[in-house]
Design an enzyme around this catalytic site. Structure first.
Site, PDB file in Angstrom:
ATOM      1  N   LEU A  21       0.828  -1.204   0.000  1.00  0.00           N
ATOM      2  CA  LEU A  21       0.000   0.000   0.000  1.00  0.00           C
ATOM      3  C   LEU A  21       0.865   1.257   0.000  1.00  0.00           C
ATOM      4  O   LEU A  21       0.603   2.217  -0.720  1.00  0.00           O
ATOM      5  CB  LEU A  21      -0.945  -0.008   1.217  1.00  0.00           C
ATOM      6  CG  LEU A  21      -1.934   1.152   1.255  1.00  0.00           C
ATOM      7  CD1 LEU A  21      -2.828   1.153   0.024  1.00  0.00           C
ATOM      8  CD2 LEU A  21      -2.788   1.097   2.525  1.00  0.00           C
ATOM      9  N   HIS A 655      14.523  17.466  26.445  1.00  0.00           N
ATOM     10  CA  HIS A 655      13.763  18.061  25.349  1.00  0.00           C
ATOM     11  C   HIS A 655      12.436  17.343  25.201  1.00  0.00           C
ATOM     12  O   HIS A 655      12.357  16.124  25.311  1.00  0.00           O
ATOM     13  CB  HIS A 655      14.561  17.952  24.041  1.00  0.00           C
ATOM     14  CG  HIS A 655      13.728  18.198  22.822  1.00  0.00           C
ATOM     15  ND1 HIS A 655      13.270  19.450  22.488  1.00  0.00           N
ATOM     16  CD2 HIS A 655      13.228  17.352  21.878  1.00  0.00           C
ATOM     17  CE1 HIS A 655      12.535  19.354  21.376  1.00  0.00           C
ATOM     18  NE2 HIS A 655      12.491  18.094  20.994  1.00  0.00           N
ATOM     19  N   CYS A 657       8.567  17.509  22.830  1.00  0.00           N
ATOM     20  CA  CYS A 657       7.878  18.142  21.699  1.00  0.00           C
ATOM     21  C   CYS A 657       6.562  17.452  21.441  1.00  0.00           C
ATOM     22  O   CYS A 657       6.143  16.602  22.209  1.00  0.00           O
ATOM     23  CB  CYS A 657       8.751  18.117  20.463  1.00  0.00           C
ATOM     24  SG  CYS A 657       9.405  16.500  20.076  1.00  0.00           S
ATOM     25  N   HIS A 708       8.917  21.882  11.393  1.00  0.00           N
ATOM     26  CA  HIS A 708       8.119  21.003  10.532  1.00  0.00           C
ATOM     27  C   HIS A 708       7.974  21.557   9.128  1.00  0.00           C
ATOM     28  O   HIS A 708       7.504  20.877   8.226  1.00  0.00           O
ATOM     29  CB  HIS A 708       6.735  20.785  11.139  1.00  0.00           C
ATOM     30  CG  HIS A 708       6.820  20.092  12.465  1.00  0.00           C
ATOM     31  ND1 HIS A 708       6.853  20.785  13.645  1.00  0.00           N
ATOM     32  CD2 HIS A 708       6.942  18.790  12.779  1.00  0.00           C
ATOM     33  CE1 HIS A 708       6.969  19.919  14.637  1.00  0.00           C
ATOM     34  NE2 HIS A 708       7.031  18.709  14.141  1.00  0.00           N
ATOM     35  N   CYS A 740      12.672  21.549  17.519  1.00  0.00           N
ATOM     36  CA  CYS A 740      12.996  20.122  17.587  1.00  0.00           C
ATOM     37  C   CYS A 740      14.235  19.877  16.727  1.00  0.00           C
ATOM     38  O   CYS A 740      14.855  20.828  16.226  1.00  0.00           O
ATOM     39  CB  CYS A 740      11.798  19.296  17.109  1.00  0.00           C
ATOM     40  SG  CYS A 740      11.964  17.517  17.415  1.00  0.00           S
TER      41      CYS A 740
HETATM   42  N1  GLN Z   1      17.649  14.821  19.699  1.00  0.00           N
HETATM   43  C1  GLN Z   1      16.604  14.424  18.812  1.00  0.00           C
HETATM   44  C2  GLN Z   1      16.775  15.102  17.461  1.00  0.00           C
HETATM   45  O1  GLN Z   1      17.221  16.201  17.428  1.00  0.00           O
HETATM   46  C3  GLN Z   1      15.240  14.759  19.368  1.00  0.00           C
HETATM   47  C4  GLN Z   1      14.137  14.293  18.466  1.00  0.00           C
HETATM   48  C5  GLN Z   1      12.746  14.488  19.035  1.00  0.00           C
HETATM   49  O2  GLN Z   1      12.526  15.228  19.929  1.00  0.00           O
HETATM   50  N2  GLN Z   1      11.775  13.833  18.494  1.00  0.00           N
HETATM   51  O3  GLN Z   1      16.440  14.576  16.430  1.00  0.00           O
HETATM   52 ZN    ZN Z   2      11.533  17.125  19.502  1.00  0.00          ZN
END
Ligand code: GLN
Ligand code: ZN
Length: 768
Positions: A21, A655, A657, A708, A740
Site C-alpha cells: 500500500l 527536550h 515536543c 516542521h 525540535c
Molecule cells: N535529539 C533528537 C533530534 O534532534 C530529538 C528528536 C525528538 O525530539 N523527536 O532529532
Molecule cells: Zn523534539
C-alpha cells in the site's frame, strides 16, 4: 442463552505483507496513475478478506481499510473538506481528482497546508484532524463504505462496516478558527446525525446486518454534557427502523461514566476492552447488571502489544462475562492496526523466542481459539492451550528474560540516586564557571539533516559494501562538517548532529541487551509512514558505551561545549513494544540504569552538557486522569535516575515536543533538568507563560522556529518570539533554540534558519 460465540476483529493492518500500500500510494504521488493505485488497494482488500475468513473469523469488518487515514476518510465522507483544499483541487469529477483532493487534505500542496496531524489516543498512530467551522454543513458521500461492503459481499462475505462514531468524530475535530469564539465542533451534532442515519440506511440497503460505530473518545474523561450528547446521539440513531444493528465499539481504556449511558441506549451491541487499565470494565459491567438483551464483544486479546495471549485468563474473563450479556463474542481489544502483521515473516528470529509473540495474524488464531473454547468447551482447544502454556512458561523461565544481576541492581536503587548532589541554584554556579555561556545561549536539539549520503552509507554498511571502519570514517566526516558549520554560524552549545542514528529509539535499542529488533515488524505511524518499533524482551542492560566515541570525537573538534545526546527511558518505552510481565515502571527503571551509566561515561569523557530527550513523556500520559499520577511518578523517577549521577558542573538538558505541556508542568519541574527545550513556536511561546505561572525554577529553551516546515524563519519573527519569552520569564534562565531536531530538513534552509536564530538572540541580548 446459548448462541455460539463468534470471533471477530475491529480492523486489520492495511499495508500488505510487503507494504504494497505504501508503495502504491507513494507511486501515485509520483506518477498519478489512478488505476494502479485503486487496483492495488482492491487487491489488498481482497487478500485481507480471504485471510480473515480463512483464519476462521465469524464476522469480518469492512471499511477499516484506508488509503491514508480513517479519520480523514470520515471527514471526506461527511463533506468536512476545508475551503482551501476544495480550491486547491476544484475538479473532483474524476477518480484522479478525488484522490488529489483527498491527498491535498492529507499532505497539503505547494499552495495549501494539510490538515493537522495528531496522535490517535495513546497509540503511535497519527490521524488527520478534521476542521469544522460553526457554519459547517454536512453532506454524505457513502461511496467508500458501500463499495467496500459490496466488494466483500460479492466475494461471499457479509461484513460489518466500521465507521468512526459521531461523538468521537466531533471530539477529534478542531474548530476551523481556533479559539476565536470558543466554538466546539460537538455543538454540530444535530446537523451531523441525519447524515449518520442516512449512512446507516444506505448500508442496510446494501445488506449490512451490523454496523460498528467506533467511539474511542468515550474512554477518555468526559464531562456530563458530552455524555448527554452521546445519549442523544444514540437515541437518534436507534430511532429509525431502516437500519442495521449497531455495535458501539470502545477501546484503549475503560468506558467509565459512558458505560451506563451506552448500556441504557437502544444500540444492539457494545464492544469493550478488557485489557490493561480497561480490565476495570469487568467490575463496572457487573455493577450495572450487565447488558441484558445486548450483544457484548469482549476485547480480551491485547490488540496493541505483541505477546502471546494468556489464554486461560482470557477464557476466565469470557466465562465471567457470559452471565452479563445476551451474547458474548471474542475480539482483540482494538483494531490490529497497531501491531505488525505476521511473526512468521521473522525468519531470522530464534525459534523459541518467536513462539512468545503474537502479531496480527497470530492474534486472529488466538481469537478464534478463544471463541471455540467458549462455544465448545476447554476440551475443544486442549492442544492449543497446551502450546500456549508451554510457550508462555518458556518465556517466564528464560534466562534471556530474567537476568539476576539487572534485577538486583534495580532493586537496590535508593532515593539518593534520584537526586543531584546539589540544588539547581548551586549547580548553576558550577556550570557557569565551567561553560562561560552568554545570556540567552543558542543551541539546537540534536540532529542535523539526514542526507542521502548518510542513508547510503548506512545501507552500504548493511549490505557489506562498506566496512565498519569505512562507515565510521563517513560519520566522522559528517560530524566534522556539522561542527564547523555551527562554529561558523556562531552557536554557543554545539551538537554532533546524530548522523549515526537511524532512529532515536532504534539506535539505542540495537545496543542494549534486553531489546530485540524485528525485520518486518512494520506498523503504520501515519499515512505511508511505517515504523518498526523494537521489542523489549527481557531485563535491560548496557553491555558497553553507546555514544561516547561520537561525542568525544565531536568535542575534540571544538573549544565550545558539545552536548552529549541520549534518548530518555520513557521515550525508549513509548516507542517500543513493552513487556507485559512486569509493571512499566520496573522496565523504565532498568532502562534508566543503563542510560545512567552512559551519562556517567559521557561525563567522564569530558562532556559537560548532556541532553536526555523525552519527547514522548507528554504523549504517553494515560488517557484517564485517575491513572496519570502513578505514571508521572515512575516517569519522573526514571528520568532522574538517568540524569542524577553527575557532578554539579555537568549540565543536564532535556527536550520535549509534539504536545501542549500545560498539564505536565509539575512533572517538568520535578525532572529537575538544568535546562529543558520545548516545542513552542506554533503556539507562539504559550508554554513560557505556563512555566512562569508555575514558577519553573530552572532554565528553558522555548522553540523559536517550527522545524516542521522548510520555511526559513526571519530574524524579526524570532526576535518577536524571544521578546515575548523575555517579557514572561527571567532572561537569565532562557535559551534560544528551534522547536525540535533538524533531521527532516535540508542543509540550505537549516543554515539560513540557524543564522537568523543567532542574529535574533544577539539582537535581544543587546536590548536587555
Ligand atoms: N535529539 C533528537 C533530534 O534532534 C530529538 C528528536 C525528538 O525530539 N523527536 O532529532
Ligand atoms: Zn523534539
Amino acid at each position: 442463552m446459548t448462541s455460539t460465540t463468534c470471533a471477530t476483529v475491529y480492523g486489520y493492518p492495511r499495508q500488505g505483507n510487503k507494504r504494497e500500500l505504501k508503495k502504491a500510494v507513494e507511486g501515485y504521488w509520483g506518477d498519478g496513475n489512478v488505476d494502479i493505485l485503486l487496483q492495488t488497494a482492491q487487491d489488498l482488500r481482497a487478500e485481507r478478506l480471504h485471510l480473515l475468513r480463512d483464519a476462521g473469523l465469524d464476522e469480518i469488518p469492512s471499511n477499516d481499510f484506508s488509503l491514508y487515514d480513517h479519520v480523514l476518510d470520515t471527514a471526506w465522507m461527511f463533506g468536512a473538506i476545508p475551503d482551501r483544499h476544495q480550491q486547491a483541487v476544484p475538479d473532483i469529477s474524476t477518480p484522479g481528482g478525488r484522490l488529489d483532493r483527498y491527498f491535498a487534505m492529507a499532505r497539503g500542496t505547494a499552495e495549501v497546508a494539510p490538515l493537522e496531524m495528531t496522535k490517535w489516543f495513546d497509540t503511535n498512530y497519527h490521524y488527520l484532524v478534521p476542521e469544522l467551522g460553526s457554519d459547517a454543513q454536512f453532506t454524505l458521500d457513502a461511496s467508500k463504505p458501500i463499495a467496500e461492503f459490496n466488494e466483500a459481499k460479492e466475494a461471499g462475505v457479509v461484513t460489518r462496516p466500521v465507521i468512526l462514531g459521531p461523538i468521537s468524530f466531533l471530539l477529534l475535530a478542531k474548530a476551523e478558527q481556533e479559539g476565536i469564539d470558543g466554538f466546539e465542533p460537538l455543538t454540530l451534532l444535530d446537523r451531523l446525525l441525519p447524515r449518520y442515519a442516512e449512512l446507516l440506511q444506505r448500508l442496510h440497503g446494501a445488506g449490512a446486518e451490523w454496523v460498528q460505530l467506533d467511539e474511542p473518545a468515550l474512554v477518555t474523561d468526559q464531562p456530563p454534557a458530552v455524555l448527554a450528547h452521546a445519549a442523544r446521539a444514540y437515541a437518534a440513531l436507534t430511532s429509525g427502523s431502516d437500519r442495521p444493528k449497531i455495535l458501539v465499539a470502545s477501546y484503549f481504556d475503560r468506558l467509565g461514566e459512558a458505560l451506563p449511558v451506552l448500556a441504557a441506549s437502544a444500540v444492539e451491541g457494545l464492544a469493550l476492552d478488557f485489557t490493561g487499565p480497561a480490565a476495570a470494565n469487568l467490575d463496572a459491567l457487573a455493577a450495572i447488571g450487565g447488558l441484558p438483551g445486548k450483544r457484548l464483544v469482549a476485547g480480551v486479546v491485547d490488540g496493541r502489544n505483541i505477546w502471546l495471549a494468556d489464554l486461560p485468563r482470557a477464557l476466565s474473563i469470557l466465562d465471567t462475562l457470559a452471565g452479563l450479556a445476551d451474547r458474548v463474542d471474542v475480539a482483540a481489544s482494538c483494531s490490529l492496526l497497531h501491531v505488525p502483521l505476521d511473526v512468521t515473516l521473522e525468519r531470522e528470529l530464534d525459534r523459541q523466542v518467536k513462539g512468545w509473540f503474537s502479531f496480527a495474524r497470530q492474534k486472529l488464531d488466538e481469537i478464534v481459539m478463544l471463541a471455540r473454547g467458549i462455544s465448545g468447551g476447554r476440551d475443544a482447544i486442549a492442544g492449543d492451550l497446551r502450546v500456549n502454556a508451554a510457550r508462555r512458561g518458556a518465556r517466564q523461565s528464560s534466562p534471556i528474560v530474567h537476568v539476576d544481576a539487572v534485577r538486583e541492581r534495580a532493586a537496590a536503587v535508593g532515593d539518593a540516586e534520584l537526586h543531584r548532589t546539589s540544588p539547581y541554584t548551586k549547580r548553576r554556579e558550577a556550570q557557569q564557571d565551567r561553560l562561560h555561556l552568554p545570556v540567552l545561549p543558542t543551541t539546537t536539539i540534536g540532529s542535523f539533516p539526514q542526507t542521502a549520503e548518510l542513508r547510503n552509507a548506512r545501507a552500504a554498511l548493511r549490505s557489506g559494501a562498506l566496512d565498519r571502519d569505512g562507515y565510521n570514517a563517513a560519520m566522522e566526516t559528517e560530524i566534522r562538517s556539522v561542527v564547523e558549520a555551527q562554529e561558523e554560524i556562531g552557536l554557543d552549545v554545539l551538537v554532533h548532529g546524530e548522523p549515526e542514528r537511524n532512529d532515536m529509539v532504534q539506535y539505542f535499542a540495537e545496543q542494549l541487551d534486553g531489546f530485540l529488533a524485528t525485520a518486518h515488524g512494520w506498523v503504520q505511524s501515519y499515512g505511508t509512514r511505517y515504523v518498526r518499533p523494537p521489542i523489549i524482551l527481557g531485563d535491560v542492560s548496557r553491555p558497553e558505551p553507546m555514544t561516547v566515541r561520537w561525542a568525544s570525537y565531536a568535542q575534540s573538534l571544538t573549544e565550545r561545549p558539545m552536548k552529549g545526546m541520549l534518548t530518555g527511558p520513557v521515550t525508549m518505552l513509548a516507542w517500543s513494544f513493552v513487556r507485559d510481565d512486569q509493571p512499566l515502571g520496573d522496565t523504565a527503571l532498568q532502562v534508566a540504569l543503563a542510560l545512567r551509566d552512559e551519562v556517567r561515561d559521557l561525563e567522564a569523557a569530558g562532556i559537560a552538557v548532556i541532553q536526555v530527550d523525552e519527547p514522548a513523556l507528554r504523549e504517553t500520559l494515560p488517557l484517564r486522569q485517575a491513572d496519570r499520577g502513578e505514571y508521572l511518578t515512575w516517569a519522573v523517577e526514571a528520568f532522574r535516575l538517568t540524569t542524577s549521577g553527575v557532578s554539579d558542573g555537568t549540565q543536564i538538558h532535556t527536550h520535549m515536543c509534539y504536545a501542549e505541556f500545560g498539564d505536565v508542568v509539575q512533572a517538568i519541574i520535578d525532572l529537575d533538568a538544568d535546562v529543558i527545550s520545548l516545542e513552542a513556536a506554533r503556539s507562539e511561546m504559550a508554554v513560557v507563560d505556563d512555566l512562569a505561572e508555575a514558577s519553573y525554577p530552572n532554565e528553558v529553551g522555548p522553540g523559536v522556529w517550527d522545524i516542521h516546515s522548510p520555511r526559513v524563519p526571519s530574524v524579526n519573527e524570532m526576535t518577536m518570539r524571544l521578546r515575548a519569552a523575555v517579557a514572561a520569564f527571567p532572561a537569565a534562565r532562557l535559551w534560544v533554540n528551534p522547536d525540535c531536531g533538524l533531521k527532516t530538513r535540508g542543509y540550505t534552509e537549516v543554515r539560513a534558519s540557524l543564522r537568523n536564530t543567532v542574529a535574533a538572540a544577539r539582537s535581544v541580548r543587546a536590548g536587555l
